[in-house]
Scaffold this active site. Sequence first.
Site, PDB file in Angstrom:
ATOM      1  N   CYS A  12       0.723  -1.252  -0.045  1.00 20.47           N
ATOM      2  CA  CYS A  12       0.041  -0.021   0.005  1.00 20.47           C
ATOM      3  C   CYS A  12       0.785   1.353  -0.002  1.00 20.47           C
ATOM      4  CB  CYS A  12      -0.688  -0.029   1.285  1.00 20.47           C
ATOM      5  SG  CYS A  12      -1.769  -1.599   1.366  1.00 20.47           S
ATOM      6  N   ARG A  54       2.060   1.103  -5.740  1.00 17.21           N
ATOM      7  CA  ARG A  54       2.134   0.418  -4.738  1.00 17.21           C
ATOM      8  C   ARG A  54       0.935  -0.417  -4.322  1.00 17.21           C
ATOM      9  NH1 ARG A  54       6.567   1.526  -1.302  1.00 17.21           N
ATOM     10  NH2 ARG A  54       5.530   0.413   0.136  1.00 17.21           N
ATOM     11  N   TRP A  79      -3.421  -2.313  -1.624  1.00 14.37           N
ATOM     12  CA  TRP A  79      -3.262  -3.552  -2.072  1.00 14.37           C
ATOM     13  C   TRP A  79      -3.546  -4.401  -0.988  1.00 14.37           C
ATOM     14  CZ3 TRP A  79      -0.550  -8.062  -1.018  1.00 14.37           C
ATOM     15  CH2 TRP A  79      -0.443  -8.935  -2.082  1.00 14.37           C
ATOM     16  N   ASN A 111       0.214   0.530   6.168  1.00 15.70           N
ATOM     17  CA  ASN A 111       0.859  -0.312   5.154  1.00 15.70           C
ATOM     18  C   ASN A 111       1.529  -1.181   5.857  1.00 15.70           C
ATOM     19  OD1 ASN A 111       2.375  -1.662   3.069  1.00 15.70           O
ATOM     20  ND2 ASN A 111       3.983  -0.280   2.858  1.00 15.70           N
ATOM     21  N   GLY A 112       1.270  -2.732   5.443  1.00 14.39           N
ATOM     22  CA  GLY A 112       1.970  -3.846   6.134  1.00 14.39           C
ATOM     23  C   GLY A 112       0.762  -4.687   6.554  1.00 14.39           C
ATOM     24  N   GLU A 148      13.365 -14.294 -17.078  1.00 15.71           N
ATOM     25  CA  GLU A 148      13.083 -12.787 -16.899  1.00 15.71           C
ATOM     26  C   GLU A 148      12.109 -12.663 -18.061  1.00 15.71           C
ATOM     27  OE1 GLU A 148      13.053 -10.747 -15.077  1.00 15.71           O
ATOM     28  OE2 GLU A 148      12.816  -8.816 -15.744  1.00 15.71           O
ATOM     29  N   LYS A 155       8.161 -11.360 -17.573  1.00 16.99           N
ATOM     30  CA  LYS A 155       7.701 -10.090 -18.206  1.00 16.99           C
ATOM     31  C   LYS A 155       6.511 -10.211 -18.863  1.00 16.99           C
ATOM     32  CE  LYS A 155       9.152  -7.467 -16.448  1.00 16.99           C
ATOM     33  NZ  LYS A 155      10.483  -8.021 -15.264  1.00 16.99           N
ATOM     34  N   GLU A 179       3.162 -11.389 -16.257  1.00 15.63           N
ATOM     35  CA  GLU A 179       2.903 -10.514 -15.073  1.00 15.63           C
ATOM     36  C   GLU A 179       2.161  -9.259 -15.829  1.00 15.63           C
ATOM     37  OE1 GLU A 179       6.049  -8.264 -12.979  1.00 15.63           O
ATOM     38  OE2 GLU A 179       7.232  -8.333 -14.423  1.00 15.63           O
ATOM     39  N   HIS A 229      11.347 -33.204 -20.843  1.00 23.80           N
ATOM     40  CA  HIS A 229      11.099 -34.131 -19.501  1.00 23.80           C
ATOM     41  C   HIS A 229       9.567 -34.104 -19.076  1.00 23.80           C
ATOM     42  CE1 HIS A 229      14.958 -35.892 -19.492  1.00 23.80           C
ATOM     43  NE2 HIS A 229      15.664 -34.718 -19.666  1.00 23.80           N
ATOM     44  N   LYS A 276       4.205  -2.862  -6.547  1.00 20.92           N
ATOM     45  CA  LYS A 276       5.519  -2.840  -7.015  1.00 20.92           C
ATOM     46  C   LYS A 276       6.526  -3.446  -5.815  1.00 20.92           C
ATOM     47  CE  LYS A 276       8.943  -0.913  -9.311  1.00 20.92           C
ATOM     48  NZ  LYS A 276       9.256  -1.719 -10.602  1.00 20.92           N
TER      49      LYS A 276
HETATM   50  C1  AGP Z   1       9.074  -7.955 -11.547  1.00 19.20           C
HETATM   51  O1  AGP Z   1       8.844  -7.140 -12.731  1.00 19.20           O
HETATM   52  C2  AGP Z   1       8.554  -7.628 -10.266  1.00 19.20           C
HETATM   53  N1  AGP Z   1       8.167  -6.195 -10.097  1.00 19.20           N
HETATM   54  C3  AGP Z   1       9.024  -8.315  -9.046  1.00 19.20           C
HETATM   55  O2  AGP Z   1       9.254  -9.579  -9.574  1.00 19.20           O
HETATM   56  C4  AGP Z   1      10.000  -7.896  -8.412  1.00 19.20           C
HETATM   57  O3  AGP Z   1      11.403  -7.796  -9.298  1.00 19.20           O
HETATM   58  C5  AGP Z   1      10.258  -8.424  -6.919  1.00 19.20           C
HETATM   59  O4  AGP Z   1       9.145  -8.329  -6.393  1.00 19.20           O
HETATM   60  C6  AGP Z   1      11.574  -7.758  -6.095  1.00 19.20           C
HETATM   61  O5  AGP Z   1      11.230  -6.689  -5.865  1.00 19.20           O
HETATM   62  P1  AGP Z   1      12.745  -5.618  -5.561  1.00 19.20           P
HETATM   63  O6  AGP Z   1      13.560  -5.722  -6.343  1.00 19.20           O
HETATM   64  O7  AGP Z   1      12.006  -4.379  -5.147  1.00 19.20           O
HETATM   65  O8  AGP Z   1      13.146  -6.338  -4.344  1.00 19.20           O
END
Ligand code: AGP
Length: 616
Positions: A2, A27, A76, A102-103, A489, A493, A496, A512, A611
Amino acid sequence: MCGIVGYIGKSQAAPILLDGLSKLEYRGYDSAGIAVRNGEEEPVVVKAKGRLKILSEKTNEGNAVLGSCGIGHTRWATHGEPSENNAHPHCSDDMNVVGVHNGIIENYQELKDKLIRHGYTFYSQTDTEVAIKLIDYYYKKYQVGPIDAIAKTMVRVRGSYALAVMFKDYPGEIYAARKDSPMVIGVADGNTYMGSDVPAILKYTKDIYYIGNLEMARLSAGEVTFFNLDGDEVQKEVTEIKWDADAAEKGGFEHFMIKEIHEQPKVVKDTINSVVKENDGKLELDLSATGITEEDLSEVENIVITACGSAYHVGVVAQYVIEDWTRIPVRVEVASEFRYRKPILSEKTLVVIISQSGETADSLAALREAKARGCKTLGIVNVVGSSIAREADYVFQTLAGPEIAVATTKAYSTQLIAIYAFAIALGKAKGMLDEEKVKELLTEMRTLPDKISKLIDEKDRIQWFSSKFSNAKDVFYIGRGIDYAICLEGSLKLKEVSYIHSEAYAAGELKHGTISLIEDGTLVVGVLTQSALFEKTISNMVEVKSRGAYLCGVTSYGNYSIEDTADFTIFIPKTDEHFATSLAVIPLQLIGYYISVSKGLDVDKPRNLAKSVTVE
Ligand code: AGP
């Protein structure tokens, strides 16, 4: 997770709060709310389910809400579905305490039961309402003021939190507290700003205070005072943020993700230049800003890299690169696993934590676990002053600038640079890379920004290709060695931001099990940047092609024989193969982005994601 903002000063608070929240929407974005006080009057609370723009419309861009002191939140959801009722701010029944959080409060059920026994009732399913009512309870019971009530609450709750709270009896003040969730404060021209991330207040000031863990703050117009858990005042230094406020704006691009993809040549160059220096025409690697010395490096016997998501994928690349250049064993581990696995560590183990935000709960916990076990820690972090940056023994500061899109692109690319630089320094300290080789690698590293630029220039072709796959059900990415790490990666990408199921597979492993998922027309992206593995991966691509797959190949210029196998080929400029990730990842980022765009999705705010993941 959040986002939190706060403002108290000379101007109308609500438009400033909404503006701050708009910078923090990455966030969390399932609901939003503000609480604003106009002098002695009771706070006005306005909430809305859905995106921030609904709250904005409801308040006429904030203009309909009067008052110059307020707090805001973009959510969130953790406890309780996204709804107006569960949206923050939350209040005690008599509006004595109003707050945002937040948390996660882990023992919220036990605390809720206690409060119910004391006559409290609850209108939401959130842990936040419990925290706010607990503050109210201690405030009324002990009658020693806000700091005492918040401190007692902090001692009683378990979990992580950043809290911003207003008290009915203190109209000109906002109170903040934090444990393991970020919170920054800025003071400028008689105004005081608060945000859970720097971009929320960057427009107003670049001089930032960080509230420490288990600390509190009292904000009034143009002033802030910090307190420890005993209620004693704590002195703080201001940190000057170098980020440009424009960097947190879209600057003419349709989405932050594509803007940040375009920023990669610059931020990669900045990060390279921060450690590769020219001295008398000679290139030198200088990691002194990280605090790590050649002697420290020479003592390292093994390395554990721990991180989450894309940062973990950088770790997988690092494993190949570091082992190849230094012959030091490297283990890469997802941070949420590392902390509970009793890993085998020694004083000669260097634990590397990679994180854009520097606040990811699992990565931070892994760092603390490593330190508690006597290891030295290196944080590779983008956000200055973040928890990981403050707690790691050594810090490699990546220079990606503020990254707003939930899907990371530019931070990932700068983390790769940090890894290359670290690996070269380690190889040199261990006597595995001689001066000549170091010079050659540094020279090649400096060519990466231009090569990345060239790849971005080919975006129209990739857009055309991507638009053909907006209805894809499954997409597979296959590669060997570093190419497998790149696939991890690329696949993340895509899934997500486009919501298409995708998997990355070590090319030789596909048969396999996963090969049974290949159907007529299934898109399989083969990444082939490692010459020693080229033919092996081609064979694996042929295997899926003969089962109906549509093949996209990503390989270096010169490997033209791929066109006999692949239906569509993307060539990347030649480079040292250890650096290939920096180039091959660009078209994969673009594929994810353009498929999402062609599906009409909200690229920057993919569903269910946030994020910065500051909860376990
Ligand atoms: C990737 O696109 C994501 N946003 C996510 O996997 C991100 O890399 C992960 O949450 C780690 O975040 P950080 O680098 O802020 O620790």
